[in-house]
Design a protein around this motif. Structure first.
Motif, PDB file in Angstrom:
ATOM      1  N   ARG A  34      40.457  34.773  42.203  1.00 37.49           N
ATOM      2  CA  ARG A  34      41.510  35.062  42.652  1.00 37.49           C
ATOM      3  C   ARG A  34      42.712  34.352  42.632  1.00 37.49           C
ATOM      4  O   ARG A  34      42.989  33.262  42.728  1.00 37.49           O
ATOM      5  N   GLY A  35      43.861  35.062  42.655  1.00 34.73           N
ATOM      6  CA  GLY A  35      45.094  34.650  42.420  1.00 34.73           C
ATOM      7  C   GLY A  35      46.285  35.665  42.536  1.00 34.73           C
ATOM      8  O   GLY A  35      45.820  36.865  42.040  1.00 34.73           O
ATOM      9  N   MET A  36      47.375  35.488  42.950  1.00 35.98           N
ATOM     10  CA  MET A  36      48.379  36.639  43.344  1.00 35.98           C
ATOM     11  C   MET A  36      49.790  36.118  43.491  1.00 35.98           C
ATOM     12  O   MET A  36      49.894  34.839  43.864  1.00 35.98           O
ATOM     13  N   PRO A  37      50.582  36.845  43.126  1.00 29.68           N
ATOM     14  CA  PRO A  37      52.015  36.394  43.275  1.00 29.68           C
ATOM     15  C   PRO A  37      52.315  37.106  44.794  1.00 29.68           C
ATOM     16  O   PRO A  37      51.978  37.997  45.576  1.00 29.68           O
ATOM     17  N   GLN A  45      47.437  37.493  51.030  1.00 33.15           N
ATOM     18  CA  GLN A  45      46.086  37.507  51.890  1.00 33.15           C
ATOM     19  C   GLN A  45      45.037  37.614  50.903  1.00 33.15           C
ATOM     20  O   GLN A  45      44.792  38.216  49.947  1.00 33.15           O
ATOM     21  N   PHE A  46      44.065  36.688  51.191  1.00 32.44           N
ATOM     22  CA  PHE A  46      42.936  36.627  50.694  1.00 32.44           C
ATOM     23  C   PHE A  46      41.689  37.096  51.603  1.00 32.44           C
ATOM     24  O   PHE A  46      41.724  36.518  52.644  1.00 32.44           O
ATOM     25  N   THR A  47      40.887  38.071  51.430  1.00 35.34           N
ATOM     26  CA  THR A  47      39.938  38.732  52.173  1.00 35.34           C
ATOM     27  C   THR A  47      38.370  38.442  51.582  1.00 35.34           C
ATOM     28  O   THR A  47      38.449  38.010  50.345  1.00 35.34           O
ATOM     29  N   LYS A  48      37.575  38.713  52.536  1.00 33.23           N
ATOM     30  CA  LYS A  48      36.064  38.835  52.231  1.00 33.23           C
ATOM     31  C   LYS A  48      35.812  37.232  51.421  1.00 33.23           C
ATOM     32  O   LYS A  48      35.087  37.300  50.393  1.00 33.23           O
ATOM     33  N   LEU A  49      36.065  36.225  52.257  1.00 32.96           N
ATOM     34  CA  LEU A  49      35.663  35.001  51.949  1.00 32.96           C
ATOM     35  C   LEU A  49      34.740  34.283  52.448  1.00 32.96           C
ATOM     36  O   LEU A  49      34.401  34.713  53.675  1.00 32.96           O
ATOM     37  N   LYS A  50      33.473  33.586  51.973  1.00 32.79           N
ATOM     38  CA  LYS A  50      32.506  32.878  52.810  1.00 32.79           C
ATOM     39  C   LYS A  50      33.080  31.842  53.237  1.00 32.79           C
ATOM     40  O   LYS A  50      33.973  31.023  52.530  1.00 32.79           O
ATOM     41  N   TYR A 590      43.347  47.654  33.749  1.00 34.26           N
ATOM     42  CA  TYR A 590      42.822  47.433  35.125  1.00 34.26           C
ATOM     43  C   TYR A 590      41.940  46.102  35.373  1.00 34.26           C
ATOM     44  O   TYR A 590      41.095  45.917  34.297  1.00 34.26           O
ATOM     45  N   THR A 591      42.415  45.528  36.291  1.00 31.71           N
ATOM     46  CA  THR A 591      41.421  44.260  36.783  1.00 31.71           C
ATOM     47  C   THR A 591      41.042  44.450  38.243  1.00 31.71           C
ATOM     48  O   THR A 591      41.733  44.575  38.965  1.00 31.71           O
ATOM     49  N   LEU A 592      39.727  44.014  38.141  1.00 30.60           N
ATOM     50  CA  LEU A 592      39.069  43.899  39.608  1.00 30.60           C
ATOM     51  C   LEU A 592      38.516  42.263  39.561  1.00 30.60           C
ATOM     52  O   LEU A 592      38.061  41.726  38.934  1.00 30.60           O
ATOM     53  N   LYS A 593      39.083  41.509  40.716  1.00 32.19           N
ATOM     54  CA  LYS A 593      38.725  40.232  41.136  1.00 32.19           C
ATOM     55  C   LYS A 593      38.231  40.086  42.529  1.00 32.19           C
ATOM     56  O   LYS A 593      38.524  40.431  43.320  1.00 32.19           O
ATOM     57  N   THR A 594      37.018  39.454  42.498  1.00 33.37           N
ATOM     58  CA  THR A 594      36.562  39.304  43.771  1.00 33.37           C
ATOM     59  C   THR A 594      36.589  37.477  43.556  1.00 33.37           C
ATOM     60  O   THR A 594      36.906  36.901  42.721  1.00 33.37           O
ATOM     61  N   ASP A 595      35.860  36.797  44.858  1.00 32.81           N
ATOM     62  CA  ASP A 595      35.668  35.492  44.856  1.00 32.81           C
ATOM     63  C   ASP A 595      35.069  35.053  43.489  1.00 32.81           C
ATOM     64  O   ASP A 595      35.447  33.866  42.989  1.00 32.81           O
ATOM     65  N   HIS A 596      33.925  35.593  43.093  1.00 34.91           N
ATOM     66  CA  HIS A 596      33.083  35.046  42.190  1.00 34.91           C
ATOM     67  C   HIS A 596      32.873  35.878  40.936  1.00 34.91           C
ATOM     68  O   HIS A 596      31.811  35.964  40.248  1.00 34.91           O
ATOM     69  N   PHE A 597      33.708  36.980  40.935  1.00 37.79           N
ATOM     70  CA  PHE A 597      33.546  37.996  39.861  1.00 37.79           C
ATOM     71  C   PHE A 597      34.759  38.529  39.529  1.00 37.79           C
ATOM     72  O   PHE A 597      35.801  38.747  40.151  1.00 37.79           O
TER      73      PHE A 597
END
Length: 804
Positions: A34-37, A45-50, A590-597
């Motif tokens: 994850r990373g964002m401007p 905002q970062f969501t769906k975190l464990k 196109y890019t899809l980013k999650t915590d671990h993927f």
């Protein structure tokens, strides 16, 4: 354990000390993808975190970076205040030519940590080999000495390189040889690789890719560091660096000395490389004044000819044909026999044509850079730089049974010949300035930039020894020419934040080139000529970020490139003259980013008009020439993936699948029987050195905080070595893996001690990574003369880094 999606979120706002939001602040959540401007109102905002331990890293140009560790057991909302750094930061030196987070281009930035971990003496291209669509090769077979690289099949003569925004490409050849500045990586903070046309920059055309270097930034603490490594083929690297830290909160001095040497895998492919880097700076809250002086001197034994395929295949009849067809020399029976005796005795994979003791390339390059940056207010800052790049060197060759007239010498007797040693010299200067004025406020970001430089290069040759000089002077000069090139460009870049999720980008560049070539070339032809070009290079795109985990973009860019010196000098005076090339580049990502993927895809279509290619055609003295092809293209998809399998195990992979075609190719082959050339109309063919598949993979395992293991692998599919798409003239695919081990010692006398081990080509793959070929017809049959470049089998480098 495999990580699963969590149920918590982390949100917040990034502000300055006065409470104003900082739109575009870079917010990175460590240990995931994850990373964002920050948005236009400073929010993120970062969501769906464990649940677990995390760290936010927040940065914004002109402000001190902030790291915020926290334990997540419930959703958090943070207010993050960044303080003015007290001094202008050095990112502004390269900001104008860099692609930002919302710039719609294909890009990869390689940071200092990665460069340090990989830098054990191999050349810059080897440190970038894990980036998408990147293919490397080495003349010596080990990555030390002369190296080469291609990005999406684009050769280095079409890849723009800048260092702190200053052009690095040779103005005449358009090439960049990092061997001239050995161990540059040791003084580099980061490198951005842009694929495709990219953003407007200074210097040579970015005709398919660009590399943008930023040298070391300010280290506020005093330090001394020593690095040494050694390995196979008597390879050594020694580097010592030191810095004063920040003196009186305003001044700094950093220095580096390096020496790299290797015998090389190929016979006599030795390298002796030395360099230094000195940087002094003055820093205040609104101003940077910095002087960089760095230099390199290289002496490498020539290994440019490669190994003929007949030797690689131990084809005794083929090696005899080389001698009987006078392929080594068109005029000396003695040389052909000497070369034949040598090749028969040599090892098939380490054979080197050159045997003369001083058959070397010797070159020194000195860089002088003066940088000035000033912030007028929080929204407006100026960068200006003046530079001088000095280069001088030669390569030396022994020649058998040469005719005196070829060198403008007087023969002591009719039909007399002599052995001789010659040096071809290049003595050149590149000097000029670059500037950028950047305004950023609210939803708008605008950059006005450009530069002007003059190149003045002398080309000349001397006969430094002859078995029989006759009445000719010693150190006889047989040719002298000059290249004078003036290059001006100006560009404007505008990024507009249309909404919280959509940005629009426009980039327009005008480039004016005046190029005069004068004097006599090495074949005693007068090559005097003048050329002038006016190029307009527009670029535009859209960036879309619907949420924190996704981004998409589309862009169009145009690049124009003038022919280089050899294209002009080698052209047939009675034939078509080379014209400039044009590239229209369409890109979408196109890019899809999650915590671990992470999953990303870049689509590209690069259409060339008048691309200069080799067809087999020759000029009036029999030398090969490049001619303009009407239409050609590169089309492909770059796939990127990453998965954090566990907290200690990561896998990152890049794959490029592409088609690279000439629309209507005609091949020309010398016919020795008729003394002319035969034409073969082949229609649509593959562009040379353009593999359909490139895969780079890195698996990293950290069983302990002090110990890491990485497996770095490269796969490159078959590629043709000319444009005929003939399987008889190609490089076979290869799959090579390197093992990297790093260990940091704890509780030692020094501030830091790191141990490194790099095992290259772990599975001892036999492969060749580059080649050339010449075809001819003789006695009604078609033959070839070629050279392949074998790479070393399993070999290692081991090193230690000591921080005082």
């Amino acid at each position: 354990a495999i990580f699963s999606f969590g149920q918590f979120s982390v949100s917040g706002i990034v502000k300055n000390e006065t409470g104003e939001p900082l739109p575009g602040a870079n917010v990175i959540l460590n240990n995931n993808y994850r990373g964002m401007p920050a948005g236009e109102d400073g929010h993120f905002q970062f969501t769906k975190l464990k649940a677990g331990d995390y760290e936010l890293q927040v940065s914004f140009i002109g402000y001190a970076k902030k790291k915020i560790p926290f334990q997540l057991s419930k959703s958090l909302n943070l207010e993050i205040v960044l303080n003015r750094s007290g001094m202008l930061t050095e990112e502004v030196l390269v900001e104008a030519t860099r692609a930002g987070d919302r710039t719609p281009v294909a890009k990869t930035t390689v940071g200092k940590t990665t460069l340090e971990e990989l830098n054990m003496g191999q050349d810059i291209p080897y440190l970038l080999s894990m980036t998408p669509s990147f293919v490397i090769t080495s003349d010596a077979g080990t990555g030390v000495g002369y190296t080469n690289f291609r990005i999406r099949g684009t050769d280095l003569n079409r890849i723009n390189v800048t260092i702190n925004g200053i052009p690095m490409n040779d103005a005449e050849s358009h090439g960049t040889w990092f061997v001239d500045i050995p161990d540059l990586a040791e003084s580099t903070d980061n490198i951005q690789v842009q694929r495709g046309v990219g953003t407007s920059t200074n210097g040579a055309a970015a005709f398919g890719a660009s590399l943008n270097f930023q040298t070391n930034s300010l280290n506020k603490e005093a330090y001394t560091q020593y690095k040494t490594s050694t390995g196979s083929f008597n390879t050594w690297k020694n580097t010592i660096s030191a810095g004063s830290g920040l003196i009186n909160n305003r001044f700094s001095v950093d220095v580096r000395l390096s020496k790299v040497s290797s015998d090389g895998f190929v016979d006599r492919a030795a390298s002796d490389l030395k360099s230094f880097f000195i940087s002094t700076g003055y820093f205040s809250e609104k101003t940077i004044l910095k002087v960089n002086i760095f230099s390199g001197i290289e002496e490498t034994y020539q290994a440019w000819n490669g190994v003929p395929s007949v030797k690689l295949n131990n084809d005794a009849e083929g090696m005899e044909r080389y001698r009987d067809h006078w392929l080594w020399s068109s005029s000396s029976e003695r040389e052909n026999q000497i070369r034949y005796d040598q090749i028969v005795k040599a090892d098939a994979r380490t054979y080197n044509l050159y045997t003369y003791d001083n058959e070397v390339d010797h070159y020194q390059q000195d860089y002088y850079q003066l940088h000035f940056s000033h912030e007028f207010n929080p929204f407006l800052h100026l960068n200006t730089s003046l530079f001088l790049t000095r280069g001088k060197g030669y390569y030396e060759n022994f020649e058998y049974d040469e005719d005196y007239f070829k060198y403008g010498m007087i023969a002591p007797a009719p039909n007399a010949i002599t052995d001789l040693v010659k040096r071809k010299w290049l003595d050149n200067d590149l000097y000029g300035g670059v500037f950028s004025l950047q305004y950023e406020k609210g939803k708008s970001s605008f950059t006005l930039g450009g530069g002007y430089n003059t190149y003045d290069g002398d080309h000349y040759g001397n006969v430094i020894w002859a078995a029989n000089y006759g009445n000719n002077e010693k150190n006889h000069e047989w040719y002298r020419g000059n290249g004078l090139k003036k290059d001006f460009n100006v560009y404007g870049k505008y990024l507009y934040q249309l909404s919280g999720s959509v940005s629009l980008y426009a980039d327009m560049q005008y480039r004016d080139i005046n190029y005069d070539i004068g004097g006599i070339d090495d074949d005693l032809r007068d090559v005097t000529q003048s050329h002038n070009y006016h190029f307009f290079n527009p670029k535009a795109g859209i960036y879309y970020r619907p949420d924190q985990s996704q981004e998409a973009w589309f862009s169009f860019g145009r690049a124009n490139r003038e022919p280089n010196r050899s294209n002009f000098v080698d052209a047939d005076p009675e034939g078509k003259r080379p014209v400039s090339e044009t590239l229209n580049d369409f890109e979408a990502g196109y890019t899809l980013k999650t915590d671990h993927f992470l999953l990303g895809a870049n689509l590209y279509y690069m259409h060339y008009k008048d691309q200069l290619i080799l067809t087999g055609e020759i000029n009036d003295v029999g030398s090969p020439i490049m001619v303009n092809a009407d239409h050609s293209y590169r089309a492909g998809i770059e796939l990127s993936g990453g998965v954090k399998i566990s907290r200690n195990l990561n896998w990152d992979i890049h794959a490029t699948l592409s088609r690279n075609k000439l629309e209507n190719f005609t091949e020309y082959v010398d016919n020795w029987d008729s003394g002319s050339q035969d034409a073969f109309h082949l229609g649509k063919t593959d562009l040379a050195f353009s593999p359909k598949t490139i895969i780079n993979s890195q698996i990293s395992f950290r069983p302990h905080k002090s110990f890491s293991i990485s497996m770095l692998s490269n796969y490159v599919s078959d590629q043709y070595i000319d444009n005929s798409s003939n399987d008889d003239r190609k490089l076979n695919s290869w799959f090579v893996s390197n093992l990297k081990l790093d260990y940091q010692l704890q509780n030692v006398l020094f501030e830091e001690v790191k141990l490194h081990l790099l095992v290259n080509n772990l599975f001892d793959e036999e492969y060749e990574s580059n080649a050339w070929v010449y075809s001819y017809i003789y006695g009604g049959e078609r033959y070839k003369m070629d050279g392949y470049f074998p790479q070393a089998g399993i070999h290692f480098l081991a090193g230690i880094t000591i921080q005082f």
